[in-house]
Write an enzyme that holds these catalytic residues in place. Sequence first.
Site, PDB file in Angstrom:
ATOM      1  N   ASP A  57      50.895  23.412  90.525  1.00 55.97           N
ATOM      2  CA  ASP A  57      49.760  23.236  91.437  1.00 55.97           C
ATOM      3  C   ASP A  57      49.739  24.322  92.505  1.00 55.97           C
ATOM      4  OD1 ASP A  57      49.383  20.998  89.952  1.00 55.97           O
ATOM      5  OD2 ASP A  57      49.563  19.567  91.587  1.00 55.97           O
ATOM      6  N   ASP A 104      56.095  27.251  89.536  1.00 57.89           N
ATOM      7  CA  ASP A 104      55.393  26.099  90.083  1.00 57.89           C
ATOM      8  C   ASP A 104      54.052  25.977  89.367  1.00 57.89           C
ATOM      9  OD1 ASP A 104      54.693  24.048  92.034  1.00 57.89           O
ATOM     10  OD2 ASP A 104      53.390  25.568  92.931  1.00 57.89           O
ATOM     11  N   ASP A 134      54.141  28.636  95.545  1.00 52.37           N
ATOM     12  CA  ASP A 134      53.276  28.831  96.716  1.00 52.37           C
ATOM     13  C   ASP A 134      53.611  27.941  97.901  1.00 52.37           C
ATOM     14  OD1 ASP A 134      52.250  26.425  95.392  1.00 52.37           O
ATOM     15  OD2 ASP A 134      50.562  26.609  96.775  1.00 52.37           O
TER      16      ASP A 134
END
Length: 280
Positions: free
Chosen positions: A14, A12, A219
């Site tokens: 961001d 991922d 996240d």
Amino acid sequence: MAKAPRLLVFTDLDGSLLDHHDYDWSPAAPWLRRLAKRGDAVIPVTSKTRAELAVLRRQLDLQHTPFVTENGAVIGLPPAWRLPDDPPPGDDGLTLFTPGESADALARRLHALIAERLAPVRLFSELSDAEAAALTGLAPADATLARRREGSQPLLWDGDEDGWQRFCKVLEEDGLTVTRGGRFRHVMGRVDKGRAVRWLARRDQDLHRPPARTLALGDGPNDVPMLEAVERAVLIHGAHRLPVTVRQPALYRTRQAGPRGWVEGLEHWLSEDGKENGHE
């Protein structure tokens, strides 16, 4: 000593490889160089658009690896990852696969459902550049790229959580996939990050022997399908404070957030020289 197995690192962006607040990735730069030198593939799997990622791929020196954008709605392959029967590449040399619905088709379906339910929803792609920049912290020019959707529609919900849960059920009953990132709720067709990751792992097996090992880092709730689709995973401490539940026996949860958490997760699973812990 036997050579360490190749590794596919699905990540991922961001809140993971990129800082949630200022998009900085410098803490991860040494590991990116180390993985590239070893011949491993770092593969961005992001909610960002292809237009946004084009700039980042150059900055991160990831032009030669595949990518996934819009939470699995678009898969891009550089020349070395193509097979003879693939669609022809575009002017940028990339071969694209779009397994879900187009952004325009999704917008039409969403507008119909919003009107029918009188839902307090705004489509991120329909905001002004100034509004999008204010919400994301991006410069206006970068916000333009963020609104250039191809296979998904991020939503802004202006009601309460109970109302969202009811509307979310309506969307899912209409055959749409709903997921949540660090900032927005995302609506797509029958796609997600996990399906895209499995597709790329199969493509790698078609091209290389022996098969590579797989590791993923993320996240947010939208990263869960990806984290559950690989052999080993890292759940990075989220600045978003959203609950994230991952059903993955080989899961490491970091103490740090953003790119520092990204590094912490890699260092948990990999030794300093880049070999997998327990698999030297």
